[in-house]
Design a protein around this motif. Structure first.
Motif, PDB file in Angstrom:
ATOM      1  N   ILE A 188       0.842  -1.204   0.000  1.00 16.57           N
ATOM      2  CA  ILE A 188       0.000   0.000   0.000  1.00 16.57           C
ATOM      3  C   ILE A 188       0.874   1.250   0.000  1.00 16.57           C
ATOM      4  O   ILE A 188       0.645   2.198  -0.755  1.00 16.57           O
ATOM      5  CB  ILE A 188      -0.947  -0.003   1.219  1.00 16.57           C
ATOM      6  N   ILE A 189       1.883   1.247   0.857  1.00 14.07           N
ATOM      7  CA  ILE A 189       2.808   2.385   0.891  1.00 14.07           C
ATOM      8  C   ILE A 189       3.514   2.524  -0.450  1.00 14.07           C
ATOM      9  O   ILE A 189       3.718   3.632  -0.963  1.00 14.07           O
ATOM     10  CB  ILE A 189       3.829   2.199   2.028  1.00 14.07           C
ATOM     11  N   ALA A 190       3.872   1.391  -1.034  1.00  7.28           N
ATOM     12  CA  ALA A 190       4.575   1.414  -2.310  1.00  7.28           C
ATOM     13  C   ALA A 190       3.711   1.976  -3.430  1.00  7.28           C
ATOM     14  O   ALA A 190       4.231   2.536  -4.400  1.00  7.28           O
ATOM     15  CB  ALA A 190       5.047   0.008  -2.678  1.00  7.28           C
ATOM     16  N   SER A 191       2.372   1.850  -3.317  1.00  4.65           N
ATOM     17  CA  SER A 191       1.512   2.419  -4.349  1.00  4.65           C
ATOM     18  C   SER A 191       1.637   3.938  -4.387  1.00  4.65           C
ATOM     19  O   SER A 191       1.597   4.550  -5.456  1.00  4.65           O
ATOM     20  CB  SER A 191       0.048   2.008  -4.112  1.00  4.65           C
ATOM     21  N   ALA A 192       1.802   4.535  -3.199  1.00  2.85           N
ATOM     22  CA  ALA A 192       2.034   5.981  -3.148  1.00  2.85           C
ATOM     23  C   ALA A 192       3.413   6.318  -3.708  1.00  2.85           C
ATOM     24  O   ALA A 192       3.586   7.310  -4.430  1.00  2.85           O
ATOM     25  CB  ALA A 192       1.909   6.477  -1.707  1.00  2.85           C
TER      26      ALA A 192
ATOM     27  N   ARG B 233      -2.717   7.147   9.539  1.00  2.00           N
ATOM     28  CA  ARG B 233      -3.666   6.953   8.435  1.00  2.00           C
ATOM     29  C   ARG B 233      -4.210   8.281   7.941  1.00  2.00           C
ATOM     30  O   ARG B 233      -4.279   8.538   6.726  1.00  2.00           O
ATOM     31  CB  ARG B 233      -4.821   6.053   8.886  1.00  2.00           C
ATOM     32  N   SER B 234      -4.593   9.164   8.860  1.00  2.00           N
ATOM     33  CA  SER B 234      -5.163  10.456   8.474  1.00  2.00           C
ATOM     34  C   SER B 234      -4.151  11.289   7.694  1.00  2.00           C
ATOM     35  O   SER B 234      -4.465  11.854   6.639  1.00  2.00           O
ATOM     36  CB  SER B 234      -5.615  11.225   9.725  1.00  2.00           C
ATOM     37  N   VAL B 235      -2.924  11.355   8.196  1.00  2.00           N
ATOM     38  CA  VAL B 235      -1.896  12.166   7.552  1.00  2.00           C
ATOM     39  C   VAL B 235      -1.523  11.594   6.186  1.00  2.00           C
ATOM     40  O   VAL B 235      -1.352  12.336   5.207  1.00  2.00           O
ATOM     41  CB  VAL B 235      -0.647  12.270   8.456  1.00  2.00           C
TER      42      VAL B 235
ATOM     43  N   MET C 100       3.765  12.155   2.682  1.00  2.00           N
ATOM     44  CA  MET C 100       3.363  10.867   2.128  1.00  2.00           C
ATOM     45  C   MET C 100       4.397   9.780   2.389  1.00  2.00           C
ATOM     46  O   MET C 100       4.108   8.748   2.993  1.00  2.00           O
ATOM     47  CB  MET C 100       3.108  11.028   0.623  1.00  2.00           C
ATOM     48  N   MET C 101       5.623   9.978   1.926  1.00  2.00           N
ATOM     49  CA  MET C 101       6.614   8.914   2.012  1.00  2.00           C
ATOM     50  C   MET C 101       7.207   8.734   3.407  1.00  2.00           C
ATOM     51  O   MET C 101       7.354   7.596   3.862  1.00  2.00           O
ATOM     52  CB  MET C 101       7.715   9.143   0.977  1.00  2.00           C
TER      53      MET C 101
END
Length: 481
Positions: free
Chosen positions: A21-25, A82-84, A122-123
């Motif tokens: 999921i993180i990698a999708s960003a 999650r919110s951030v 994000m990252m």
């Protein structure tokens, strides 16, 4: 952690799901960066500026990252990861829409700054979620899963960028982020736990302002110095201001209970060496995506599509390294791998200086493939061993500190590459950069990255043993003070 905060779905997803999921960003961010690098000459003609001046479009984004990343850990601890993370993806997507609407270079720079504001949260927050979710013995594997979709971005970016600017309008470079961003927000809200920090330390407003001003002045000073002419005195003034404010921040940080960038982390040997050596290596990593497409299109006369098909070889090499990194680190350990691979990766990128228009494209592709393979191993190792001795209570601070310097040096690499290119052109009396000028720029940035090898040699022999399995039992986690 805040026990009152629950995951969006019952049960906690495994680290592979979180990593993907993180990698999708990261995929969206890396796709945007590599597509943009390929399209710079076309965009320069659209805005009526020279192609080297488009470096500010890359620098502006990295500048925004460097200024705002220090606050990422504090913001995530206070409002929940999650919110951030979801808001950050939304801001990045909005910035992409504005980039697509740009009619001038100044407006594009503004939109890229907004994109950077989203990327700044994000990252780092994504990596923080991963660090908090994974045992140290699984960290190398988790980083590998994190890199899989993330590396697809650089792989498809150059050919997609070449296709877009050759057959479509360059503005579609930014429109393609919209569906990816929407999907990312949905996945984050479904699967990422809204973890908050255990402590509520006061936000270091003064430190945030001082660090932001210092980093902004230094980066824009270096960026403007690459243009020469009348910008020289102003750029020098900016760099002086940046250094002075930076010293003021160091003095402030020593007195503050929770500084925005915790300099005391540099007392931890594995963290300190990874920061310093990794920063030197990232000079080349930052400059290469800027210099290579320009050399292929301006120096060799290739189309954007042809340039993209060649430059995506670097990302292919990075993908191939995914399955090999763990085995290499297990056999040789972090120190040996980093010492010798620092030399290898620097010399491989220096080979780009020998590229000439009459080189077979297959030969150029092969060199870039090996370059990507070696550099991917380098940063997988740096990004992992940095956290070897970091206590869980300081993971957020360490992640913010490390990511800030990572982005700072990537931006600095673009500035150094542009400055070396301009200096070579001026000294040779060329109105426009030639192939020889690009060769000089490549040699300058790779000479700097060679310095990472002796710094990496300062790592303890058993550094990261728990993560790599190089030595049975490893060593105990150091208690940092």
């Amino acid at each position: 952690m805040d026990s009152s905060v629950r995951p969006a779905l019952a049960g906690r997803p495994n680290y592979r799901t979180i990593a993907l999921i993180i990698a999708s960003a990261m995929f969206m961010e890396q796709l945007d960066a590599t597509v943009l690098a390929t399209a710079l000459p076309t965009m320069a003609r659209s805005f009526g500026v020279s192609a080297p001046h488009m470096s500010i479009a890359l620098t502006a984004y990295l500048l925004s990252l460097a200024v705002l990343i220090p606050a990422s850990g504090k913001v995530a601890d206070r409002f929940g990861s999650r919110s951030v993370f979801a808001v950050a993806i939304g801001i990045f997507t909005l910035g992409s829409i504005l980039c697509a609407q740009a009619q001038s270079l100044p407006f594009l720079v503004f939109a890229r700054l907004l994109q950077g504001a989203g990327g700044a949260m994000m990252m780092p927050v994504g990596r923080l979620v991963l660090l908090r979710s994974v045992d140290k013995r699984d960290l190398v594997s988790a980083m590998g899963w994190l890199l899989v979709p993330a590396l697809i971005g650089p792989i498809v970016g150059p050919p997609v960028g070449g296709f877009i600017v050759t057959w479509l309008d360059w503005r579609w470079i930014f429109y393609i982020n919209i569906p990816i961003g929407i999907l990312g927000i949905v996945l984050v809200l479904m699967f990422i736990e809204n973890v908050r920090g255990e402590t509520r330390e006061p936000f270091d407003v003064i430190g945030f302002v001082l660090s932001g001003v210092s980093l902004a002045c230094l980066l824009f000073g270096f960026e403007m110095s690459s243009r020469g002419g009348e910008a020289g005195p102003f750029s020098l003034g900016l760099m002086v201001v940046g250094l002075v404010v930076g010293v003021a921040y160091v003095l402030h940080a020593r007195r503050h209970v929770a500084p925005i960038l915790d300099l005391s982390l540099m007392r931890i040997p594995t963290f300190r060496i990874s920061v310093i050596a990794g920063s030197l290596s990232r000079i080349t990593q930052g400059a290469q995506p800027f210099l290579l497409p320009l050399m292929l299109q301006i120096g060799f006369g290739l189309s954007a599509a042809e340039s993209g098909l060649l430059t995506f070889a670097t990302a292919c090499g990075s993908m191939l390294m995914k399955g090999a990194a763990g085995r290499i680190l297990k056999r040789y350990g972090f120190r040996t791998t980093l010492v010798w691979n620092s030399v290898a990766s620097s010399l491989l990128y220096a080979a780009c200086a020998a590229f000439r228009p009459d080189w077979p494209h297959a030969a150029i592709f092969a060199v870039l493939l090996v370059c990507g393979f070696s550099m991917s191993l380098q940063f997988t190792a740096y990004n992992t061993v940095a956290y070897d001795d970091i206590p869980a209570s300081r993971t957020s601070a360490a992640n913010s500190f490390y990511t800030t310097f990572q982005q700072l040096m990537l931006s600095f690499g673009i500035c150094v590459g542009a400055l070396a290119l301009h200096a070579s052109s001026v000294s040779s009396g060329h109105a426009h950069a030639t192939v020889g000028d690009f060769s000089v720029a490549f040699l300058v940035v790779t000479a700097i990255s060679l310095l990472a090898s002796p710094v990496s040699a300062l790592l303890p022999r058993d550094a990261g043993a728990v993560m790599s399995g190089h030595r049975a039992g490893g060593r105990e986690e150091a208690a940092a003070t």
